[in-house]
Motif scaffolding. Structure first.
Motif, PDB file in Angstrom:
ATOM      1  N   VAL A  40       0.519  -1.644  -0.332  1.00 18.29           N
ATOM      2  CA  VAL A  40       0.296  -0.340   0.425  1.00 18.29           C
ATOM      3  C   VAL A  40       0.814   1.654   0.187  1.00 18.29           C
ATOM      4  O   VAL A  40       1.052   2.403  -1.010  1.00 18.29           O
ATOM      5  CB  VAL A  40      -1.007  -0.120   1.214  1.00 18.29           C
ATOM      6  N   VAL A  41       1.996   1.090   1.076  1.00 16.55           N
ATOM      7  CA  VAL A  41       2.228   2.417   0.657  1.00 16.55           C
ATOM      8  C   VAL A  41       3.187   2.905  -0.251  1.00 16.55           C
ATOM      9  O   VAL A  41       4.315   2.051   0.224  1.00 16.55           O
ATOM     10  CB  VAL A  41       2.747   2.095   2.387  1.00 16.55           C
ATOM     11  N   GLY A  42       3.370   3.807  -0.687  1.00 20.66           N
ATOM     12  CA  GLY A  42       4.177   4.199  -1.867  1.00 20.66           C
ATOM     13  C   GLY A  42       5.266   5.318  -1.600  1.00 20.66           C
ATOM     14  O   GLY A  42       6.633   5.278  -1.863  1.00 20.66           O
ATOM     15  N   VAL A  43       4.044   6.713  -0.928  1.00 23.05           N
ATOM     16  CA  VAL A  43       5.583   7.726  -0.466  1.00 23.05           C
ATOM     17  C   VAL A  43       6.321   7.386   0.884  1.00 23.05           C
ATOM     18  O   VAL A  43       6.673   8.661   1.100  1.00 23.05           O
ATOM     19  CB  VAL A  43       4.329   9.008  -0.651  1.00 23.05           C
ATOM     20  N   GLY A  44       5.968   6.689   1.242  1.00 27.10           N
ATOM     21  CA  GLY A  44       6.942   6.457   2.917  1.00 27.10           C
ATOM     22  C   GLY A  44       5.505   6.648   3.725  1.00 27.10           C
ATOM     23  O   GLY A  44       5.140   7.363   4.098  1.00 27.10           O
ATOM     24  N   HIS A  45       5.830   6.295   5.457  1.00 27.97           N
ATOM     25  CA  HIS A  45       5.045   7.015   6.391  1.00 27.97           C
ATOM     26  C   HIS A  45       5.505   8.525   6.409  1.00 27.97           C
ATOM     27  O   HIS A  45       6.828   8.967   6.382  1.00 27.97           O
ATOM     28  CB  HIS A  45       5.724   5.558   7.751  1.00 27.97           C
ATOM     29  N   GLY A  46       4.741   8.523   7.149  1.00 30.08           N
ATOM     30  CA  GLY A  46       4.647  10.380   8.263  1.00 30.08           C
ATOM     31  C   GLY A  46       5.166  10.726   7.379  1.00 30.08           C
ATOM     32  O   GLY A  46       5.896  12.590   7.517  1.00 30.08           O
ATOM     33  N   ASN A  47       4.772  11.222   6.351  1.00 26.23           N
ATOM     34  CA  ASN A  47       4.974  12.783   5.083  1.00 26.23           C
ATOM     35  C   ASN A  47       4.313  14.100   5.439  1.00 26.23           C
ATOM     36  O   ASN A  47       2.571  13.143   5.050  1.00 26.23           O
ATOM     37  CB  ASN A  47       4.761  11.647   2.828  1.00 26.23           C
ATOM     38  N   GLU A  48       4.741  14.817   6.323  1.00 29.89           N
ATOM     39  CA  GLU A  48       3.770  15.526   6.102  1.00 29.89           C
ATOM     40  C   GLU A  48       3.357  16.789   5.729  1.00 29.89           C
ATOM     41  O   GLU A  48       2.060  17.204   4.994  1.00 29.89           O
ATOM     42  CB  GLU A  48       4.680  16.041   7.061  1.00 29.89           C
ATOM     43  N   THR A  49       3.754  16.537   3.620  1.00 25.34           N
ATOM     44  CA  THR A  49       2.644  17.403   2.754  1.00 25.34           C
ATOM     45  C   THR A  49       1.610  16.716   2.914  1.00 25.34           C
ATOM     46  O   THR A  49       0.950  17.310   2.344  1.00 25.34           O
ATOM     47  CB  THR A  49       3.802  17.325   1.506  1.00 25.34           C
ATOM     48  N   VAL A  50       1.569  15.243   2.616  1.00 24.40           N
ATOM     49  CA  VAL A  50       0.645  14.571   2.568  1.00 24.40           C
ATOM     50  C   VAL A  50      -0.662  14.787   3.545  1.00 24.40           C
ATOM     51  O   VAL A  50      -2.161  15.051   3.655  1.00 24.40           O
ATOM     52  CB  VAL A  50       0.662  13.258   2.117  1.00 24.40           C
ATOM     53  N   ILE A  51      -0.037  14.490   4.656  1.00 24.48           N
ATOM     54  CA  ILE A  51      -0.664  14.615   5.902  1.00 24.48           C
ATOM     55  C   ILE A  51      -1.342  16.291   6.064  1.00 24.48           C
ATOM     56  O   ILE A  51      -2.882  16.068   6.445  1.00 24.48           O
ATOM     57  CB  ILE A  51      -0.114  14.684   6.914  1.00 24.48           C
ATOM     58  N   GLU A  52      -0.667  17.506   5.654  1.00 22.50           N
ATOM     59  CA  GLU A  52      -1.393  18.838   5.935  1.00 22.50           C
ATOM     60  C   GLU A  52      -2.791  18.784   4.798  1.00 22.50           C
ATOM     61  O   GLU A  52      -3.637  19.151   5.175  1.00 22.50           O
ATOM     62  CB  GLU A  52      -0.153  19.810   5.811  1.00 22.50           C
ATOM     63  N   ALA A  53      -2.350  18.142   3.501  1.00 22.66           N
ATOM     64  CA  ALA A  53      -2.954  17.985   2.882  1.00 22.66           C
ATOM     65  C   ALA A  53      -4.421  18.035   3.196  1.00 22.66           C
ATOM     66  O   ALA A  53      -5.787  18.377   2.621  1.00 22.66           O
ATOM     67  CB  ALA A  53      -2.967  17.368   1.710  1.00 22.66           C
ATOM     68  N   ALA A  54      -4.651  16.684   3.430  1.00 20.72           N
ATOM     69  CA  ALA A  54      -5.445  15.985   3.950  1.00 20.72           C
ATOM     70  C   ALA A  54      -6.028  16.912   5.418  1.00 20.72           C
ATOM     71  O   ALA A  54      -7.345  17.135   5.161  1.00 20.72           O
ATOM     72  CB  ALA A  54      -5.636  14.213   4.860  1.00 20.72           C
ATOM     73  N   ALA A  55      -5.507  17.450   5.730  1.00 22.42           N
ATOM     74  CA  ALA A  55      -6.121  17.931   7.289  1.00 22.42           C
ATOM     75  C   ALA A  55      -6.793  19.320   6.192  1.00 22.42           C
ATOM     76  O   ALA A  55      -8.181  20.004   6.592  1.00 22.42           O
ATOM     77  CB  ALA A  55      -4.872  18.678   7.945  1.00 22.42           C
ATOM     78  N   ARG A  56      -5.909  19.855   5.813  1.00 22.75           N
ATOM     79  CA  ARG A  56      -6.489  21.082   5.369  1.00 22.75           C
ATOM     80  C   ARG A  56      -7.957  21.508   4.746  1.00 22.75           C
ATOM     81  O   ARG A  56      -8.764  22.137   4.594  1.00 22.75           O
ATOM     82  CB  ARG A  56      -5.382  21.701   3.705  1.00 22.75           C
ATOM     83  N   GLN A  57      -8.075  20.307   3.800  1.00 24.50           N
ATOM     84  CA  GLN A  57      -9.473  19.669   3.419  1.00 24.50           C
ATOM     85  C   GLN A  57     -10.410  19.806   3.962  1.00 24.50           C
ATOM     86  O   GLN A  57     -11.477  20.275   3.863  1.00 24.50           O
ATOM     87  CB  GLN A  57      -9.615  18.611   2.339  1.00 24.50           C
ATOM     88  N   ALA A  58      -9.859  18.565   5.539  1.00 25.51           N
ATOM     89  CA  ALA A  58     -11.006  17.874   6.185  1.00 25.51           C
ATOM     90  C   ALA A  58     -11.323  19.841   6.881  1.00 25.51           C
ATOM     91  O   ALA A  58     -12.619  19.956   7.392  1.00 25.51           O
ATOM     92  CB  ALA A  58      -9.682  17.580   7.136  1.00 25.51           C
ATOM     93  N   ARG A  59     -10.155  20.421   7.761  1.00 27.47           N
ATOM     94  CA  ARG A  59     -11.033  21.936   8.231  1.00 27.47           C
ATOM     95  C   ARG A  59     -11.679  22.854   7.441  1.00 27.47           C
ATOM     96  O   ARG A  59     -12.466  23.313   7.534  1.00 27.47           O
ATOM     97  CB  ARG A  59      -8.823  22.831   8.366  1.00 27.47           C
ATOM     98  N   ALA A  60     -11.795  22.579   5.740  1.00 30.64           N
ATOM     99  CA  ALA A  60     -12.530  23.560   4.992  1.00 30.64           C
ATOM    100  C   ALA A  60     -13.640  22.776   4.773  1.00 30.64           C
ATOM    101  O   ALA A  60     -14.584  23.778   5.392  1.00 30.64           O
ATOM    102  CB  ALA A  60     -11.716  23.706   3.322  1.00 30.64           C
ATOM    103  N   VAL A  61     -13.795  21.548   4.612  1.00 29.74           N
ATOM    104  CA  VAL A  61     -14.851  20.887   4.446  1.00 29.74           C
ATOM    105  C   VAL A  61     -14.626  18.802   4.101  1.00 29.74           C
ATOM    106  O   VAL A  61     -14.136  18.494   3.846  1.00 29.74           O
ATOM    107  CB  VAL A  61     -15.418  21.122   3.126  1.00 29.74           C
ATOM    108  N   SER A  62     -14.591  18.540   5.564  1.00 27.20           N
ATOM    109  CA  SER A  62     -14.671  16.941   5.495  1.00 27.20           C
ATOM    110  C   SER A  62     -15.783  16.234   4.946  1.00 27.20           C
ATOM    111  O   SER A  62     -15.172  15.128   4.567  1.00 27.20           O
ATOM    112  CB  SER A  62     -14.868  16.782   7.470  1.00 27.20           C
ATOM    113  N   TYR A  63     -16.456  16.217   4.701  1.00 26.50           N
ATOM    114  CA  TYR A  63     -17.677  15.420   4.200  1.00 26.50           C
ATOM    115  C   TYR A  63     -18.758  16.295   3.581  1.00 26.50           C
ATOM    116  O   TYR A  63     -19.550  17.359   4.001  1.00 26.50           O
ATOM    117  CB  TYR A  63     -18.437  14.942   4.761  1.00 26.50           C
ATOM    118  N   ALA A  64     -18.813  16.089   2.025  1.00 26.92           N
ATOM    119  CA  ALA A  64     -20.297  16.252   1.072  1.00 26.92           C
ATOM    120  C   ALA A  64     -20.769  15.795   0.759  1.00 26.92           C
ATOM    121  O   ALA A  64     -20.209  14.761  -0.236  1.00 26.92           O
ATOM    122  CB  ALA A  64     -19.459  17.512  -0.083  1.00 26.92           C
ATOM    123  N   HIS A  65     -22.059  15.004   0.433  1.00 29.07           N
ATOM    124  CA  HIS A  65     -22.732  14.029  -0.813  1.00 29.07           C
ATOM    125  C   HIS A  65     -22.511  14.136  -2.209  1.00 29.07           C
ATOM    126  O   HIS A  65     -22.951  15.377  -2.140  1.00 29.07           O
ATOM    127  CB  HIS A  65     -23.602  13.646   0.170  1.00 29.07           C
TER     128      HIS A  65
END
Length: 429
Positions: A40-65
């Motif tokens: 599964v893991v391609g870019v390595g564990h603990g990639n802060e750029t990926v983590i921040e991208a997910a967090a940034r979107q979750a802060r804006a809108v976490s879910y919309a159907h």
């Protein structure tokens, strides 16, 4: 006592943290992740750029159907994927994992033929294949051990021979005539059944352990599908996103699919993400009449995560072929003297080791010996995480070790993987 319905034994270590190609448990033990979890893991564990991208979107809108809102992040992700996938005029249906992606693709194929006035419903896949654990994906899968408990619910799919060169199903044609023999077998099935689609992994993954088909196989299969009006579904759940040294496995043969399924490396484990990617023709035929959907499909955080993973993969993918050759050559050299190693094979950073009781006859160990599971446990004790498969030889017997480290793994870490893997196999009797 844990109330988790666990997938493994109670003795498993408890994970604490991970970074790059390393994982640590709560006792401080370090493990070199040679399989990226389940490849599964391609870019390595603990990639802060990926983590921040997910967090940034979750802060804006976490879910919309998806029936209520469109979203820029979905459009951006689909546009970025369209230039990479081996599909013409790609249209992306994001879901929550590989099994959902396969279910979606199978339904797309059925819907496509119905929209064209044809009642095609049969799915053709391959013996020994694995396409997921939901009911339709499991029916398409050709792994007897996984299918057996649910056999009364299965039986709609038809299974063709697999290009398993170590145990070639066409010994009379091997090696130069294998591709033609496989295409002839498909031609026969396509003529006998109302086939909607043929689904296969470009390089067989967990079921047959990184089996690479002969060079003429995929061009011949694609042509057979065109001749018979059968949709070609490439299951790239394990082989996609740089794993084999190109962005997608089909790229090695210059073949385009009607539908591609993906997962695993799409989000590199940072989010549950799968993809069913249809060609423009398929999309235009079924758009507006495709009866399908999931609560968590088209997830905004998933798209943001996938987009960040794509960016992280861009500098890594060009180096995968060389890393893969280093890993494959190193394993072949260090395992050459071990009589229980029947074959070492693979493409890019997807490598399989088939273990046998007799190298000369290729006789597998009986399933009761549980060699693959024991090698995996020994490797873990040595600080190495590997993936295993069983049943490759005949549906019951046959032991595999599968390696698929993060694409970010260094050459020094690959050398460590080679040495530890050899130690684990040698120490397991």
């Amino acid at each position: 006592m844990s109330r988790v319905f666990a997938r493994g034994p109670a003795s498993l270590p408890r994970v604490a943290t991970a970074l790059g190609s390393r994982v640590w448990d709560t006792d401080g033990q370090s493990y070199l992740d040679a399989s990226g979890g389940a490849i599964v893991v391609g870019v390595g564990h603990g990639n802060e750029t990926v983590i921040e991208a997910a967090a940034r979107q979750a802060r804006a809108v976490s879910y919309a159907h998806a029936t209520m809102f469109a979203a820029d992040v979905l459009d951006d992700y689909a546009e970025a994927l369209a230039g990479l996938v081996p599909v013409d005029d790609a249209h992306v249906y994001p879901v929550s994992g590989g099994s959902e992606a396969v279910e979606t693709a199978l339904k797309m194929a059925r819907a496509y033929h119905l929209a064209r006035g044809e009642d095609r419903h049969v799915i053709v896949s391959r013996r020994g294949s694995y396409h997921g654990n939901t009911r339709g994906a499991l029916d398409a899968s050709g792994r007897d051990g996984l299918r057996a408990p649910y056999a009364p619910w299965l039986g709609a799919a038809v299974h063709a021979p697999s290009p398993y060169e170590y145990r070639c199903p066409f010994p009379e044609a091997h090696p130069d005539g294998c591709a033609a023999a496989h295409v002839a077998a498909l031609d026969k099935l396509f003529a006998e059944w109302p086939v909607a689609a043929f689904i296969a992994e470009p390089v067989a993954g967990a079921g047959l352990g990184a089996c690479v088909p002969p060079s003429g196989y995929w061009p011949g299969v694609a042509e057979a599908c065109r001749r018979h009006g059968v949709l070609l579904i490439a299951d790239e759940v394990m082989t996609g996103f740089g794993r084999t040294g190109t962005w997608f496995g089909l790229d090695h043969w210059g073949v385009r699919a009607d539908i591609v399924t993906a997962g695993k490396g799409a989000a590199s484990g940072y989010w549950p993400l799968g993809l069913a990617i249809a060609s423009g023709e398929v999309h235009a035929t079924i758009a507006g009449a495709f009866t399908h959907g999931f609560t968590y499909s088209h997830h905004l955080v998933g798209a943001a995560t996938g987009l960040a993973v794509l960016d992280a993969l861009r500098p890594l993918v060009p180096g995968v072929a060389d890393k893969g050759r280093f890993l494959l050559d190193g394993l072949r050299a260090v395992l050459a003297a071990d009589e229980r190693v029947g074959d070492v094979r693979g493409l890019g950073l997807l490598t399989g080791i088939e273990l046998v009781a007799d190298r000369a006859t290729r006789r597998p160990y009986p399933r009761a010996h549980r060699l693959a599971e024991r090698v995996t446990a020994t490797a873990r004790d040595l600080g190495l995480l590997i993936y295993h498969g069983t049943g490759c030889a005949d549906g019951t017997d046959g032991d595999l070790v599968l390696l698929g480290p993060p694409l970010s793994t260094s050459e020094d870490e690959l050398a460590e993987i080679i040495a530890l893997c050899a130690r684990a196999i040698a120490a397991t009797r």
